[in-house]
Design an enzyme around this catalytic site. Structure first.
Site, mmCIF file in Angstrom:
data_model
loop_
_atom_site.group_PDB
_atom_site.id
_atom_site.type_symbol
_atom_site.label_atom_id
_atom_site.label_comp_id
_atom_site.label_asym_id
_atom_site.label_seq_id
_atom_site.Cartn_x
_atom_site.Cartn_y
_atom_site.Cartn_z
ATOM 1 N N THR A 172 -5.845 7.115 -5.117
ATOM 2 C CA THR A 172 -5.835 7.224 -3.650
ATOM 3 C C THR A 172 -4.847 8.295 -3.213
ATOM 4 O O THR A 172 -5.119 9.076 -2.297
ATOM 5 C CB THR A 172 -5.470 5.855 -3.035
ATOM 6 O OG1 THR A 172 -6.462 4.921 -3.425
ATOM 7 C CG2 THR A 172 -5.424 5.914 -1.506
ATOM 8 N N GLU A 229 0.835 -1.209 0.000
ATOM 9 C CA GLU A 229 0.000 0.000 0.000
ATOM 10 C C GLU A 229 0.868 1.256 0.000
ATOM 11 O O GLU A 229 0.545 2.241 -0.653
ATOM 12 C CB GLU A 229 -0.926 0.020 1.225
ATOM 13 C CG GLU A 229 -1.929 -1.110 1.273
ATOM 14 C CD GLU A 229 -2.959 -1.039 0.164
ATOM 15 O OE1 GLU A 229 -2.574 -1.270 -1.004
ATOM 16 O OE2 GLU A 229 -4.125 -0.775 0.461
HETATM 17 N N1 HSE Z 1 -8.122 4.669 4.137
HETATM 18 C C1 HSE Z 1 -7.649 4.791 2.781
HETATM 19 C C2 HSE Z 1 -8.037 6.142 2.261
HETATM 20 C C3 HSE Z 1 -8.274 3.707 1.939
HETATM 21 O O1 HSE Z 1 -9.206 6.496 2.408
HETATM 22 O O2 HSE Z 1 -7.196 6.846 1.712
HETATM 23 C C4 HSE Z 1 -7.873 3.749 0.492
HETATM 24 O O3 HSE Z 1 -8.549 2.708 -0.195
#
Ligand code: HSE
Length: 306
Positions: free
Chosen positions: A181, A128
């Site tokens: 993201t 990630e």
């Molecule tokens: N918690 C993360 C965000 C999840 O909202 O950026 C990304 O899928």
């Protein structure tokens, strides 16, 4: 010896739990097949379903997560892997998490399971970090463990699987617009007011209590986000209309899935979830935007060896 693993899509944040809550759905999901290779290191031989992902293992979230795992285990045997991507990138469905989790589970299995699923979480988080610059665990933890998971703390990492009511179903729609993201994190405010914090932690605690007590009314009251949704919803065409349609159709709550553009709703039956999804989809179609629809029970099992 060849091992194939599957990891499901996940809905991160779940309205009020930015970076600390997520749940797994039954489908879509990614599969990864791994095998030993003669030389050391990690090689991605093929990616089926997405031409834009790098084959270079160091640049690929699944490859990178496995490299980190092999380093940690001081494993000299090499791994080759084939990725089957069944979900779009930048969708808010935890696509990168699904690939790295499936890869890690398969590699852990082929190595004789030196680690538990819980112990694989930090390696998936490295994937990630590569994907979006932040090692958040709210997609990888539910993708691995299934159900709802809570990241109580990142340092030290403390992940708790939350018992989830059986009669909880999810409707997710994925409008065909891409939201990265990384970008969706950059636009967030670095500070919030005490009033916002009080509302947000009240709802987060309420949601957890609602899940544990199987109190769908409490879950419904708690599915609210006063911090992230007001900002990120601006990136999603028709978000307000979709949310209104979901609530009107009987959803317990509705918010952005992960960093979007996917939008999720929760419902108390599969038929209700299907009805809600149809109404959500209609709003997106009105704007001449294509859309995928995924209706499923909560996935209680998480990633699995096939
Ligand atoms: N918690 C993360 C965000 C999840 O909202 O950026 C990304 O899928």
């Amino acid at each position: 010896m060849q091992i194939t693993a599957y990891a499901p899509a996940t809905v991160a944040n779940v309205a009020c739990g930015f970076d600390i809550l997520g749940f797994a759905v039954e489908k879509p999901g990614d599969t990864v097949t791994v095998n030993f290779k003669k030389t050391a290191g990690v090689k991605i031989t093929k990616i089926i379903g997405n031409k834009n992902l790098p084959l270079d293992a160091v640049k690929n979230t699944a490859g990178y997560a496995v490299i980190k795992l092999l380093e940690y285990l001081n494993e000299k045997r090499g791994i080759e892997m084939e990725l089957h991507k069944n979900m779009p990138l930048g969708s808010g469905l935890g696509s990168s998490a699904a690939s790295s989790v499936a890869a890690l589970l398969a590699v852990n299995k082929i190595l004789g399971e030196p680690l538990t699923k819980e112990e694989l979480i930090p390696f998936a988080m490295e994937g990630e970090r590569l994907a979006c610059g932040a090692a958040h665990a709210d997609n990888v933890a539910p993708a691995l463990l299934g159900g709802f998971t809570l990241i109580r703390s990142y340092d030290p990492l403390d992940v708790i699987k939350i018992k989830t009511p059986k009669n909880l179903f999810s409707a997710v729609i994925h409008p065909h617009v891409e939201v990265s993201t990384e970008d969706a994190r950059k636009i967030l405010k670095k500070q919030i007011t005490l009033k916002q914090a009080i509302t947000q932690w009240g709802n987060t605690a309420g949601l957890i209590a609602g899940l544990l007590q199987e109190d769908l009314g409490l879950i419904a009251r708690s599915l609210q986000d006063v911090v992230i949704e007001p900002i990120r919803s601006l990136l999603i065409p028709g978000f307000n209309e979709v949310k209104a349609a979901a609530l009107k159709a009987g959803a317990l709550g509705c918010s952005i899935s992960g960093s979007g553009p996917s939008i999720f709703a929760l419902a108390n039956s599969i038929s209700k979830a299907q009805y809600i999804a149809k109404n959500m989809e209609n709003e997106i179609l009105k704007m001449k935007i294509k859309c995928d629809v995924f209706v499923s029970p909560i996935n209680h099992e998480g990633a699995k060896i096939l």
